[in-house]
Write a protein that holds these residues in place. Structure first.
Motif, PDB file in Angstrom:
ATOM      1  N   LEU A 105       0.854  -1.180   0.000  1.00  0.00           N
ATOM      2  CA  LEU A 105       0.000   0.000   0.000  1.00  0.00           C
ATOM      3  C   LEU A 105       0.897   1.239   0.000  1.00  0.00           C
ATOM      4  N   PHE A 106       0.760   2.081  -1.034  1.00  0.00           N
ATOM      5  CA  PHE A 106       1.661   3.211  -1.221  1.00  0.00           C
ATOM      6  C   PHE A 106       0.909   4.522  -1.352  1.00  0.00           C
ATOM      7  N   LEU A 107       1.481   5.557  -0.732  1.00  0.00           N
ATOM      8  CA  LEU A 107       1.023   6.927  -0.939  1.00  0.00           C
ATOM      9  C   LEU A 107       2.008   7.569  -1.905  1.00  0.00           C
ATOM     10  N   VAL A 108       1.484   8.153  -2.977  1.00  0.00           N
ATOM     11  CA  VAL A 108       2.327   8.778  -3.993  1.00  0.00           C
ATOM     12  C   VAL A 108       1.916  10.236  -4.124  1.00  0.00           C
ATOM     13  N   CYS A 109       2.860  11.134  -3.847  1.00  0.00           N
ATOM     14  CA  CYS A 109       2.563  12.560  -3.939  1.00  0.00           C
ATOM     15  C   CYS A 109       2.583  12.998  -5.409  1.00  0.00           C
ATOM     16  N   PRO A 110       1.486  13.581  -5.905  1.00  0.00           N
ATOM     17  CA  PRO A 110       1.443  14.003  -7.302  1.00  0.00           C
ATOM     18  C   PRO A 110       2.310  15.225  -7.607  1.00  0.00           C
TER      19      PRO A 110
END
Length: 154
Positions: A105-110
């Motif tokens: 599960l990953f959070l990716v900053c746009p």
């Protein structure tokens, strides 16, 4: 593995765990695969494949794109590396090895393309359960959520 660059002791422990996971799966962490994994552990933000190739070439001058991509394919199949599509980077698994127990599960900053792997079994389980109730299943080994990081929010 920590979110920052690992100490030599942390790196050795991570590589030892990866090697053990490969052996238990009947696979071998060859010198090239080990090098690629070490380079990814040293770059917690992840690396694009060609940036990784440039780093591999400093150790193995004759390395070619297929050399790196074969290593990445193997490491991804073993659950040791994740491909983060939104940021177009490969990243060593912060949990050591998912061994396909559940997707990462990953959070990716746009804005900055920063990536953070979450070790949150409750959130992952809830998402998978909700999807299952609607008849869906995850089609990849990674779940990527687009979210502004604290630095870009400021």
């Amino acid at each position: 593995m920590p979110k920052s660059t690992p100490t030599p002791k942390q790196l050795q422990k991570a590589i030892d765990l990866a090697e053990a996971a490969c052996l238990s799966a009947g696979a071998v962490l060859t010198p090239t695969r080990r090098l690629v994994l070490e380079l990814l552990y040293r770059a917690p933000q992840g690396l694009k494949a060609y940036d990784l190739l440039d780093q591999v070439k400093t150790v193995k001058a004759g390395a070619t794109p297929p050399t790196v991509y074969r290593a990445l394919d193997f490491l991804t199949a073993q659950g040791l590396v994740h491909k983060i599509s939104k940021a177009n980077v490969f990243r060593a698994c912060a949990q050591g090895c998912h061994a396909h127990a559940h997707p990462g599960l990953f959070l990716v900053c746009p804005k900055c393309s920063g990536v953070e792997e979450l070790d949150d079994d409750v959130a992952t389980h809830a998402l998978l359960q909700s999807l299952g109730q609607r008849g869906y299943t995850i089609a990849a080994e990674e779940i990527e959520v687009s979210a502004l990081c604290p630095a870009c929010r400021a």
